[in-house]
Design a protein around this motif. Structure first.
Motif, PDB file in Angstrom:
ATOM      1  N   HIS A 122      23.015   6.013  14.859  1.00 24.41           N
ATOM      2  CA  HIS A 122      23.171   4.681  14.278  1.00 24.41           C
ATOM      3  C   HIS A 122      23.696   4.764  12.842  1.00 24.41           C
ATOM      4  O   HIS A 122      24.708   4.135  12.498  1.00 24.41           O
ATOM      5  N   VAL A 123      23.022   5.552  11.991  1.00 23.27           N
ATOM      6  CA  VAL A 123      23.436   5.607  10.583  1.00 23.27           C
ATOM      7  C   VAL A 123      24.800   6.269  10.435  1.00 23.27           C
ATOM      8  O   VAL A 123      25.622   5.830   9.613  1.00 23.27           O
TER       9      VAL A 123
ATOM     10  N   ALA B  45      27.423   3.754  11.402  1.00 21.44           N
ATOM     11  CA  ALA B  45      27.604   2.764  10.335  1.00 21.44           C
ATOM     12  C   ALA B  45      28.496   3.334   9.235  1.00 21.44           C
ATOM     13  O   ALA B  45      29.424   2.661   8.749  1.00 21.44           O
TER      14      ALA B  45
ATOM     15  N   HIS C  67      32.076   3.647  10.707  1.00 23.16           N
ATOM     16  CA  HIS C  67      32.719   2.345  10.927  1.00 23.16           C
ATOM     17  C   HIS C  67      33.234   1.760   9.618  1.00 23.16           C
ATOM     18  O   HIS C  67      34.351   1.256   9.546  1.00 23.16           O
ATOM     19  N   HIS C  68      32.420   1.838   8.575  1.00 20.36           N
ATOM     20  CA  HIS C  68      32.794   1.259   7.289  1.00 20.36           C
ATOM     21  C   HIS C  68      33.537   2.242   6.400  1.00 20.36           C
ATOM     22  O   HIS C  68      34.001   1.859   5.326  1.00 20.36           O
TER      23      HIS C  68
ATOM     24  N   VAL D 222      20.300   0.941   2.340  1.00 20.64           N
ATOM     25  CA  VAL D 222      21.275   0.095   3.041  1.00 20.64           C
ATOM     26  C   VAL D 222      21.331   0.497   4.513  1.00 20.64           C
ATOM     27  O   VAL D 222      21.332  -0.363   5.406  1.00 20.64           O
ATOM     28  N   LEU D 223      21.362   1.786   4.777  1.00 18.29           N
ATOM     29  CA  LEU D 223      21.402   2.268   6.150  1.00 18.29           C
ATOM     30  C   LEU D 223      20.107   1.915   6.883  1.00 18.29           C
ATOM     31  O   LEU D 223      20.133   1.548   8.056  1.00 18.29           O
TER      32      LEU D 223
ATOM     33  N   ARG E 174      18.328  -0.719   6.379  1.00 23.92           N
ATOM     34  CA  ARG E 174      18.409  -2.140   6.749  1.00 23.92           C
ATOM     35  C   ARG E 174      19.238  -2.329   8.014  1.00 23.92           C
ATOM     36  O   ARG E 174      18.938  -3.177   8.845  1.00 23.92           O
ATOM     37  N   SER E 175      20.291  -1.541   8.176  1.00 25.66           N
ATOM     38  CA  SER E 175      21.106  -1.629   9.391  1.00 25.66           C
ATOM     39  C   SER E 175      20.277  -1.265  10.620  1.00 25.66           C
ATOM     40  O   SER E 175      20.346  -1.923  11.650  1.00 25.66           O
ATOM     41  N   VAL E 176      19.470  -0.207  10.474  1.00 23.65           N
ATOM     42  CA  VAL E 176      18.616   0.233  11.583  1.00 23.65           C
ATOM     43  C   VAL E 176      17.432  -0.722  11.760  1.00 23.65           C
ATOM     44  O   VAL E 176      16.899  -0.868  12.844  1.00 23.65           O
ATOM     45  N   ASN E 177      17.060  -1.391  10.652  1.00 28.10           N
ATOM     46  CA  ASN E 177      15.863  -2.229  10.602  1.00 28.10           C
ATOM     47  C   ASN E 177      14.627  -1.352  10.773  1.00 28.10           C
ATOM     48  O   ASN E 177      13.727  -1.646  11.562  1.00 28.10           O
TER      49      ASN E 177
END
Length: 141
Positions: free
Chosen positions: A13-14, A17, A20-21, A29-30, A32-35
């Motif tokens: 996942h990280v 991310a 992708h960006h 920040v990473l 938060r993406s994973v929650n």
């Protein structure tokens, strides 16, 4: 119920991310993406850094970026970096020598486990981080 190890999926996942960006991101920040808990995500990032899959930069604009191109990072590289657990575990109960199943199940299941791991590793070796990002982009439309 047995606990489940999610480090591999969080690592993918990280890294997806970041890929992708195409940037450098702080662990918060990473997370938060994973929650997920930032401390847990940071531990995963440290393992990825030790495996030389991500590089950490320090300072005000520091964070984590990919150490190699997404096309050159296999999912097996990521899986290995986080020391993902075996597909399943073989129980450790004592053998009942009076039972043919008990006397032989561990050896038979060990063979099954080896075959399963070979298949999983083969599949992960063929898939790349770039493949994951491509599929995510396709689903996002």
């Amino acid at each position: 119920m047995a606990s489940v190890n999610t480090q591999f999926s969080i690592a993918v996942h990280v890294m997806a991310a970041i890929a992708h960006h195409d940037g450098v991101f702080a662990s918060e920040v990473l997370a938060r993406s994973v929650n997920a808990n930032p401390v847990f995500v940071k531990r995963v990032l440290v393992k990825l850094s030790k495996a030389k899959l991500v590089k950490a930069t320090v300072g005000k604009s520091g964070g984590y970026g990919l150490a190699r191109s997404p096309k050159s990072i296999s999912l097996l590289d990521i899986y290995s970096a986080v020391n993902a657990p075996d597909a399943f575990a073989i129980h450790t109960y004592p053998v009942n020598n009076e039972c043919i199943i008990s006397s032989n199940i561990k050896e038979v299941m060990s063979d099954v486990l080896v075959g399963t791991e070979v298949a999983v590793h083969g599949h992960l070796r063929q898939a790349t981080l770039a493949d994951v990002v491509s599929k995510i982009r396709a689903k996002a439309g």
